[in-house]
Design a protein around this motif. Structure first.
Motif, mmCIF file in Angstrom:
data_model
loop_
_atom_site.group_PDB
_atom_site.id
_atom_site.type_symbol
_atom_site.label_atom_id
_atom_site.label_comp_id
_atom_site.label_asym_id
_atom_site.label_seq_id
_atom_site.Cartn_x
_atom_site.Cartn_y
_atom_site.Cartn_z
ATOM 1 N N GLY A 180 0.776 -1.229 0.000
ATOM 2 C CA GLY A 180 0.000 0.000 0.000
ATOM 3 C C GLY A 180 0.806 1.276 0.000
ATOM 4 O O GLY A 180 0.256 2.358 -0.198
ATOM 5 N N LEU A 181 2.114 1.187 0.233
ATOM 6 C CA LEU A 181 2.941 2.385 0.303
ATOM 7 C C LEU A 181 3.269 2.930 -1.089
ATOM 8 O O LEU A 181 3.416 2.170 -2.044
ATOM 9 C CB LEU A 181 4.244 2.090 1.040
ATOM 10 N N THR A 182 3.418 4.241 -1.173
ATOM 11 C CA THR A 182 3.866 4.874 -2.411
ATOM 12 C C THR A 182 5.043 5.791 -2.088
ATOM 13 O O THR A 182 5.112 6.380 -1.001
ATOM 14 C CB THR A 182 2.756 5.706 -3.073
ATOM 15 N N ALA A 183 5.964 5.913 -3.035
ATOM 16 C CA ALA A 183 7.098 6.815 -2.874
ATOM 17 C C ALA A 183 6.645 8.241 -3.160
ATOM 18 O O ALA A 183 5.997 8.503 -4.173
ATOM 19 C CB ALA A 183 8.228 6.415 -3.817
ATOM 20 N N THR A 184 6.984 9.154 -2.268
ATOM 21 C CA THR A 184 6.570 10.553 -2.410
ATOM 22 C C THR A 184 7.741 11.490 -2.658
ATOM 23 O O THR A 184 7.533 12.666 -2.936
ATOM 24 C CB THR A 184 5.827 11.020 -1.153
ATOM 25 N N ALA A 185 8.965 10.977 -2.549
ATOM 26 C CA ALA A 185 10.143 11.812 -2.784
ATOM 27 C C ALA A 185 11.318 10.911 -3.147
ATOM 28 O O ALA A 185 11.410 9.774 -2.681
ATOM 29 C CB ALA A 185 10.477 12.633 -1.537
ATOM 30 N N ARG A 186 12.210 11.441 -3.982
ATOM 31 C CA ARG A 186 13.407 10.692 -4.384
ATOM 32 C C ARG A 186 14.602 11.636 -4.486
ATOM 33 O O ARG A 186 14.468 12.804 -4.832
ATOM 34 C CB ARG A 186 13.193 9.998 -5.735
ATOM 35 N N ALA A 187 15.768 11.065 -4.205
ATOM 36 C CA ALA A 187 17.026 11.763 -4.451
ATOM 37 C C ALA A 187 17.386 11.631 -5.924
ATOM 38 O O ALA A 187 16.765 10.841 -6.662
ATOM 39 C CB ALA A 187 18.123 11.181 -3.569
ATOM 40 N N ALA A 188 18.411 12.335 -6.356
ATOM 41 C CA ALA A 188 18.812 12.306 -7.761
ATOM 42 C C ALA A 188 19.232 10.915 -8.215
ATOM 43 O O ALA A 188 19.090 10.577 -9.395
ATOM 44 C CB ALA A 188 19.942 13.300 -7.999
ATOM 45 N N ASP A 189 19.748 10.099 -7.293
ATOM 46 C CA ASP A 189 20.184 8.746 -7.655
ATOM 47 C C ASP A 189 19.055 7.721 -7.599
ATOM 48 O O ASP A 189 19.285 6.529 -7.760
ATOM 49 C CB ASP A 189 21.347 8.294 -6.774
ATOM 50 N N GLY A 190 17.816 8.181 -7.385
ATOM 51 C CA GLY A 190 16.663 7.287 -7.362
ATOM 52 C C GLY A 190 16.289 6.767 -5.998
ATOM 53 O O GLY A 190 15.247 6.106 -5.844
ATOM 54 N N THR A 191 17.106 7.037 -4.977
ATOM 55 C CA THR A 191 16.798 6.581 -3.624
ATOM 56 C C THR A 191 15.451 7.124 -3.167
ATOM 57 O O THR A 191 15.181 8.323 -3.278
ATOM 58 C CB THR A 191 17.892 7.045 -2.639
ATOM 59 N N VAL A 192 14.611 6.230 -2.658
ATOM 60 C CA VAL A 192 13.320 6.652 -2.098
ATOM 61 C C VAL A 192 13.578 7.478 -0.843
ATOM 62 O O VAL A 192 14.229 7.014 0.099
ATOM 63 C CB VAL A 192 12.441 5.432 -1.765
ATOM 64 N N GLU A 193 13.085 8.699 -0.826
ATOM 65 C CA GLU A 193 13.308 9.602 0.301
ATOM 66 C C GLU A 193 12.020 9.934 1.049
ATOM 67 O O GLU A 193 12.062 10.611 2.074
ATOM 68 C CB GLU A 193 13.959 10.896 -0.193
ATOM 69 N N GLY A 194 10.885 9.464 0.545
ATOM 70 C CA GLY A 194 9.626 9.719 1.224
ATOM 71 C C GLY A 194 8.618 8.624 0.929
ATOM 72 O O GLY A 194 8.629 8.042 -0.162
ATOM 73 N N LEU A 195 7.759 8.330 1.902
ATOM 74 C CA LEU A 195 6.708 7.318 1.744
ATOM 75 C C LEU A 195 5.405 7.829 2.337
ATOM 76 O O LEU A 195 5.408 8.563 3.330
ATOM 77 C CB LEU A 195 7.083 6.016 2.462
ATOM 78 N N GLU A 196 4.310 7.410 1.713
ATOM 79 C CA GLU A 196 2.975 7.636 2.260
ATOM 80 C C GLU A 196 2.107 6.423 2.004
ATOM 81 O O GLU A 196 2.481 5.532 1.237
ATOM 82 C CB GLU A 196 2.343 8.896 1.652
ATOM 83 N N LEU A 197 0.950 6.403 2.655
ATOM 84 C CA LEU A 197 0.030 5.277 2.564
ATOM 85 C C LEU A 197 -1.335 5.809 2.157
ATOM 86 O O LEU A 197 -2.185 6.095 3.009
ATOM 87 C CB LEU A 197 -0.046 4.554 3.918
ATOM 88 N N PRO A 198 -1.566 5.977 0.857
ATOM 89 C CA PRO A 198 -2.850 6.508 0.400
ATOM 90 C C PRO A 198 -4.018 5.676 0.926
ATOM 91 O O PRO A 198 -3.967 4.452 0.927
ATOM 92 C CB PRO A 198 -2.748 6.405 -1.124
ATOM 93 N N GLY A 199 -5.027 6.367 1.392
ATOM 94 C CA GLY A 199 -6.197 5.668 1.915
ATOM 95 C C GLY A 199 -6.112 5.348 3.384
ATOM 96 O O GLY A 199 -7.078 4.842 3.971
ATOM 97 N N ALA A 200 -4.979 5.623 4.014
ATOM 98 C CA ALA A 200 -4.846 5.370 5.446
ATOM 99 C C ALA A 200 -5.811 6.261 6.216
ATOM 100 O O ALA A 200 -6.096 7.395 5.815
ATOM 101 C CB ALA A 200 -3.417 5.621 5.901
ATOM 102 N N GLU A 201 -6.284 5.764 7.344
ATOM 103 C CA GLU A 201 -7.269 6.509 8.128
ATOM 104 C C GLU A 201 -6.682 7.783 8.724
ATOM 105 O O GLU A 201 -7.332 8.816 8.791
ATOM 106 C CB GLU A 201 -7.808 5.615 9.259
ATOM 107 N N GLY A 202 -5.429 7.702 9.176
ATOM 108 C CA GLY A 202 -4.807 8.853 9.819
ATOM 109 C C GLY A 202 -3.747 9.498 8.950
ATOM 110 O O GLY A 202 -3.307 8.932 7.947
#
Length: 236
Positions: A180-202
């Protein structure tokens, strides 16, 4: 105004000379960022989740902040071997943090996860980690670098930016995203720098960097803590 109560799981420290004993600690910069945002940070003791009711412990809080720290044990995400660079693994810390992540999401409590905290959430939801990112050209320790933020995400709404300067200190990164997680930010080298959970209650967002490092002088970084406290019932 009563400050929203923000739970921050402690980190085990083997040496704290001022206290004469090993201690349970949190970074002062992290705690100060929560306080500036209008929250009441409360360090909580990591305890065996099989012997304590983590859901009941969290229910008294208005929000949760999962901080940075050492590496998760690779077996927690199904790895058969351990890379030589893996450090500061603590089984109790792992078990507690993973349960805090799961229960916080289940309860719908606002959650901000930082560095190790992001990795904990990813593993808690079935994701995996790259145990070591490799050589100097992939170095993410003691580095401040630009991170691109996806439009329309909670991260963009919190920071008010599509690019932020991120203070990084990590040698591991997300390999496979948790359920369920999606990446919300990345560094220039492609490293995932942010995550969110669309549809989460909180409200929930996670960043691989350390916003507390520069939050005192960078409003975009402080805004992450402001957003957590606001989602937890604060007025700032």
């Amino acid at each position: 105004m009563t400050r929203p109560l923000i739970a921050v799981p402690a980190r085990f420290s083997a040496t704290t000379s001022a206290l004469r004993y090993a201690a349970e600690v949190n970074a002062r910069a992290l705690i100060e960022a929560v306080w500036r945002a209008g929250g009441e940070p409360a360090t909580i003791h990591p305890a065996d989740p099989s012997a304590t009711d983590v859901t009941a412990r969290l229910a008294r809080f208005d929000g949760v902040l999962l901080p940075g720290g050492g590496d998760l044990a690779p077996h927690r995400y199904g790895a058969a071997d351990t890379h030589d660079s893996v450090y500061d693994v603590d089984d109790l810390q792992d078990a507690f943090d993973l349960e805090v992540a799961r229960r916080t999401i289940d309860l719908g409590l606002p959650l901000l996860a930082v560095c190790r905290g992001l990795q904990v959430v990813n593993v808690a939801l079935g994701g995996t980690l790259e145990q070591d990112m490799g050589g100097p050209e992939r170095e993410h320790r003691h580095v401040v670098h630009p991170v691109a933020v996806e439009r329309g995400t909670l991260l963009e709404r919190a920071t008010g930016a599509q690019k932020v300067e991120a203070s990084c200190y990590h040698h591991q990164r997300v390999e496979r995203l948790g359920s369920g997680l999606t990446a919300t930010a990345r560094a220039a080298d492609g490293t995932v720098e942010g995550l969110e959970l669309p549809g989460a209650e909180g409200w929930f967002t996670a960043v691989q960097w350390h916003p507390e490092d520069t939050a005192h002088e960078d409003s975009a970084q402080q805004a992450l803590f402001d957003a957590l406290v606001r989602a937890s019932g604060g007025e700032r």
